[in-house]
Design an enzyme around this catalytic site. Structure first.
Site, short mmCIF file in Angstrom:
data_model
loop_
_atom_site.label_atom_id
_atom_site.label_comp_id
_atom_site.label_asym_id
_atom_site.label_seq_id
_atom_site.Cartn_x
_atom_site.Cartn_y
_atom_site.Cartn_z
N SER A 44 0.86 -1.18 0.00
CA SER A 44 0.00 0.00 0.00
C SER A 44 0.90 1.23 0.00
CB SER A 44 -0.89 -0.04 1.25
OG SER A 44 -1.61 1.16 1.36
N LYS A 80 -1.39 -0.87 -4.10
CA LYS A 80 -2.58 -0.07 -3.78
C LYS A 80 -2.13 1.37 -3.60
CE LYS A 80 -5.01 0.22 0.60
NZ LYS A 80 -5.80 -0.51 1.62
N LYS A 114 -3.15 5.15 -2.34
CA LYS A 114 -4.09 5.94 -1.55
C LYS A 114 -4.53 7.12 -2.40
CE LYS A 114 -4.13 3.89 2.46
NZ LYS A 114 -5.36 3.46 3.10
N ASP A 119 -7.49 3.20 -2.82
CA ASP A 119 -8.18 3.23 -1.53
C ASP A 119 -8.40 4.68 -1.12
OD1 ASP A 119 -9.14 2.85 1.02
OD2 ASP A 119 -7.26 2.11 1.87
N GLU A 172 -11.54 0.98 -3.26
CA GLU A 172 -11.85 0.65 -1.86
C GLU A 172 -12.42 1.87 -1.13
OE1 GLU A 172 -8.35 -0.84 0.04
OE2 GLU A 172 -9.34 -1.17 1.97
N ASP A 218 -14.11 -1.46 3.21
CA ASP A 218 -13.19 -1.66 4.33
C ASP A 218 -13.87 -1.15 5.59
OD1 ASP A 218 -11.13 -1.50 6.20
OD2 ASP A 218 -9.88 -0.13 5.09
N LYS A 222 -10.17 -7.03 8.01
CA LYS A 222 -9.10 -6.68 8.95
C LYS A 222 -9.52 -7.22 10.30
CE LYS A 222 -7.49 -2.33 6.91
NZ LYS A 222 -7.77 -0.88 6.90
N GLY A 256 -4.38 -4.41 6.02
CA GLY A 256 -3.27 -4.25 6.96
C GLY A 256 -3.39 -2.94 7.69
O1 NPG Z 1 0.50 -2.48 4.73
O2 NPG Z 1 -0.30 -2.53 6.74
C1 NPG Z 1 -0.19 -2.02 5.64
C2 NPG Z 1 -0.94 -0.75 5.37
C3 NPG Z 1 -2.13 -0.97 4.51
O3 NPG Z 1 -3.04 0.98 3.56
C4 NPG Z 1 -3.01 0.23 4.48
N1 NPG Z 1 -3.73 0.43 5.56
O4 NPG Z 1 -6.74 2.23 5.19
O5 NPG Z 1 -6.23 0.20 4.83
C5 NPG Z 1 -5.94 1.32 5.23
C6 NPG Z 1 -4.55 1.59 5.74
C7 NPG Z 1 -4.43 2.00 7.18
C8 NPG Z 1 -3.21 2.02 7.76
C9 NPG Z 1 -5.52 2.35 7.91
C10 NPG Z 1 -3.07 2.38 9.06
C11 NPG Z 1 -5.35 2.73 9.21
C12 NPG Z 1 -4.15 2.75 9.77
#
Ligand code: NPG
Length: 368
Positions: free
Chosen positions: A135, A161, A163, A188, A213, A238, A262, A290
């Site tokens: 991500s 992915k 953001k 996302d 997402e 999500d 998650k 994640g």
């Molecule tokens: O690789 O753990 C990872 C990060 C993946 O983008 C990711 N997580 O919105 O899904 C999400 C985001 C996130 C990270 C959300 C930290 C909240 C806290």
């Protein structure tokens, strides 16, 4: 199994690169670990709540407080407990799903270590390795984004992915797609858009994305359903998915054709398995999200992603994508996969010296 005591451990782990989303930037992961001591041995859990209540209403200090004040005492009061009892035992406490998930994980880990069974085996996992993605946060420029993505592609990731947020969507996606033709790409939005943005977001259809997402707010299934009718790219949820029931409602509403699971967001591994089973029965693809976990939470994610319905690569990257040094043995990329731990429970060992060198703060709760 009797729960004797629980230790909460807080440790700050610097991220190798800042991670920026529509709701803020993180440079350090403030990790809350749960260590459950039982009559049969101990087990680890990790709480994925963030420092601020910006991703969800939970935040790490609140999670620690609810664990100390309500969740842990309620389980300590039982004569005997198994992980499968935990969701029902904690049902009277509203919300706080990631705090509950961490406690359940620690008890389940202890239980499985005592039995000598891996978490993947417990969950009915069918794979020895899981395909993973990475991500990529919002960057200062499109050039910087292209460099970051190029680095991950060179590492072996074949699914990325991005953001997105208003003002950072079609152009960065276009640039990444133009440079990386074969890359499996998804975006996302973390709830950053509103119904009036639908026409604009439809422009993303031209980039062959795996999915979009959570474009809209978590309680706005209607706009997701409307959007899903108008865009050919798959819509994935999500933040809206917090339980088996909310998953069913979202699928029935036509709000998603893919679900991100998650463990923390849905309240635990047992609920995660139920959501997986529901999605499989409804023909909905799932993948594992994640939350910048340490090796403890990552081990749980990898085990979960070994279940049959996890047909898309997870946001479960190798340890070195997050930390210079992890607090467990590192997860390493093999091709574009991570190996599923086979040892008892989570199958990883926490490095106590590493915790000490990071200045871990410990709180022991005995309750009796
Ligand atoms: O690789 O753990 C990872 C990060 C993946 O983008 C990711 N997580 O919105 O899904 C999400 C985001 C996130 C990270 C959300 C930290 C909240 C806290």
């Amino acid at each position: 199994m009797r729960l004797e005591s629980v230790e909460l451990i807080r440790v700050k782990m610097p991220l190798v690169r800042p991670f920026r989303t529509s709701f803020g930037e993180q440079t350090v992961r403030d990790v809350l670990l749960v260590n459950a001591y039982t009559g049969d041995g101990h087990g680890w859990g990790e709480c994925v709540a963030q420092v601020d209540p910006f991703y969800s209403e939970e935040f790490i200090d609140g999670a620690q407080m609810v664990l100390e004040t309500w969740l842990i005492p309620q389980v300590l009061a039982q004569q005997s407990v198994v992980a499968e009892d935990v969701p029902e035992l904690l049902k009277n406490i509203k919300g706080h799903r990631s705090a509950k998930a961490a406690l359940e994980m620690a008890i389940l880990d202890a239980q499985l270590r005592a039995r000598g069974h891996s978490l993947s085996r417990y969950l009915g996992g069918v794979r020895d390795t899981v395909e993973v993605g990475v991500s990529v946060g919002i960057t200062n420029s499109v050039d910087e984004l292209l460099d970051v993505v190029a680095g991950y592609v060179a590492d072996g990731y074949t699914r990325v992915k991005l953001k997105i947020e208003p003002g950072w969507d079609v152009e960065p996606v276009r640039a990444v797609r133009a440079r990386f033709n074969d890359l499996r790409l998804q975006v996302d939005a973390n709830t950053a858009y509103r119904v009036g943005d639908i026409e604009h977001l439809k422009k993303l259809d031209e980039f062959g994305l795996l999915l979009i997402e959570q474009p809209f707010e978590e309680d706005d299934l209607a706009t997701h359903a409307l959007f899903a009718q108008q865009i050919s790219t798959a819509v994935c949820l999500d933040e809206s998915i917090v339980s088996t029931r909310s998953t069913e409602v979202a699928i029935d509403a036509g709000a998603c054709s893919i679900v991100n699971i998650k463990v923390g967001r849905v309240g635990g591994l047992i609920e995660s398995r139920k959501i997986h089973d529901l999605c499989v029965s409804r023909g909905v693809d799932v993948w594992c999200g994640g939350m910048l976990e340490s090796g403890v939470g990552r081990a749980a994610n990898v085990a979960l992603a070994s279940m049959s319905g996890f047909t898309l690569p997870g946001d479960i990257s190798a340890s070195n994508r997050y930390f210079a040094q992890d607090i467990t043995e590192p997860f390493e990329l093999v091709g574009s996969c991570l190996k599923v731990p086979t040892g008892p429970g989570l199958g990883v060992t926490v490095d106590q010296e590493m915790l000490a060198s990071l200045g871990a703060v410990r709180t022991h709760i005995t309750g009796r």
